[in-house]
Design an enzyme around this catalytic site. Structure first.
Site, PDB file in Angstrom:
ATOM      1  CE  LYS A 105      39.836  38.228  42.342  1.00  0.00           C
ATOM      2  NZ  LYS A 105      40.037  38.223  43.779  1.00  0.00           N
TER       3      LYS A 105
ATOM      4  CG  HIS B 141      41.054  32.479  42.527  1.00  0.00           C
ATOM      5  ND1 HIS B 141      40.349  32.949  43.615  1.00  0.00           N
ATOM      6  CD2 HIS B 141      41.923  33.462  42.185  1.00  0.00           C
ATOM      7  CE1 HIS B 141      40.785  34.176  43.893  1.00  0.00           C
ATOM      8  NE2 HIS B 141      41.733  34.509  43.048  1.00  0.00           N
TER       9      HIS B 141
ATOM     10  CD  GLU C 218      46.069  34.803  43.447  1.00  0.00           C
ATOM     11  OE1 GLU C 218      46.189  35.919  42.939  1.00  0.00           O
ATOM     12  OE2 GLU C 218      45.000  34.193  43.497  1.00  0.00           O
TER      13      GLU C 218
HETATM   14  P1  PGA Z   1      43.391  41.103  44.301  1.00  0.00           P
HETATM   15  O1  PGA Z   1      43.040  39.624  43.830  1.00  0.00           O
HETATM   16  O2  PGA Z   1      44.497  41.604  43.409  1.00  0.00           O
HETATM   17  O3  PGA Z   1      42.110  41.872  44.126  1.00  0.00           O
HETATM   18  O4  PGA Z   1      43.833  41.023  45.741  1.00  0.00           O
HETATM   19  C1  PGA Z   1      44.013  38.761  43.353  1.00  0.00           C
HETATM   20  C2  PGA Z   1      43.381  37.437  43.011  1.00  0.00           C
HETATM   21  O5  PGA Z   1      42.448  36.994  43.698  1.00  0.00           O
HETATM   22  O6  PGA Z   1      43.801  36.783  42.035  1.00  0.00           O
END
Ligand code: PGA
Length: 227
Positions: free
Chosen positions: A8, A80, A146
């Site tokens: 990110k 995403h 996700e």
């Molecule tokens: P996280 O994020 O592992 O910090 O929960 C996963 C993602 O958004 O791909």
């Protein structure tokens, strides 16, 4: 098992340098595009966190699939939930990005998943049908399931819930496209829950956000999955 780190916009230059100096495993890392040159030529593969739905042209701030590919990038995360939410990306746009990425030979990781209170099967079906419209070659396509309520929250579904949802995704793809896809799970995966999550039978790997920005933790996760 495919391990993808979605870094990110978490890391500054010093953190990036530390990771690069201390980590070299067979995973996929998706850093901020600015830092991509530092991530090339290691054991890990490199991905972008988004690609443009356009080819080269007058699109300020965008990165095309062609440019990514030329630079040695092999993967692209598309759709995403943070981009769907904060950048208001629509399924129509995401569909164009998926097609562009595949056309240019990138491995496209399409993120799908429901929010709390939403009808999971309805949301996933809609996303799959709209985001994969006119996609014919599934060889380089990966789906990341996700659930939004699990991203960055420290909450994960039960293994049974993940397994059922992955079966559902596989069935929908089979019914509608007559293809087989790899499905990853993402959302609050860390070194403490990986030993439980890795027991999900039909998983092809994990998309890891926050935990992947800590190279020590990422090493632990890799070790657990290579066990
Ligand atoms: P996280 O994020 O592992 O910090 O929960 C996963 C993602 O958004 O791909």
């Amino acid at each position: 098992m495919l391990i993808v780190g979605n870094l990110k916009m978490y890391m500054n230059y010093n953190a990036v340098k530390e990771l690069i100096d201390n980590f070299d495993e067979d995973v996929v890392l998706c850093p901020s595009a600015l830092f991509i040159p530092y991530f090339l030529n290691h054991k890990y593969k490199v991905g972008v966190q988004d690609i443009s739905m356009y080819d080269l042209g007058s699109h300020t701030g965008e990165i095309s699939a062609k440019q990514a590919k030329e630079m040695g990038v092999n993967y692209a995360i598309v759709g995403h939930s943070e981009r769907r939410k904060y950048n208001k990306e629509t399924d129509e746009e995401i569909n164009k990005k998926v097609i562009k990425g595949l056309e240019e030979g990138l491995n496209v990781i399409l993120c799908i998943g429901e929010n709390k209170g939403e009808d999971k099967e309805e949301v996933i079906t809609k996303q799959l049908l709209n985001d994969l419209k006119n996609v014919t070659n599934f060889d380089n396509l990966i789906i990341a399931y996700e659930p939004i309520w699990c991203i960055g929250t420290g909450i994960t579904p039960t293994n049974e819930q993940i397994e059922t949802t992955i079966s559902f995704i596989e069935t929908k793809i089979q019914e509608n496209f007559k293809k087989h896809v790899k499905v990853l799970y993402g959302g609050s995966v860390d070194k403490d829950n990986i030993n439980v999550l890795k027991k999900v039978n039909n998983l092809s790997g994990f998309l890891i956000g926050k935990a992947s920005t800590d190279y020590r933790q990422l090493k632990d996760i890799v070790a657990s999955l290579r066990d």
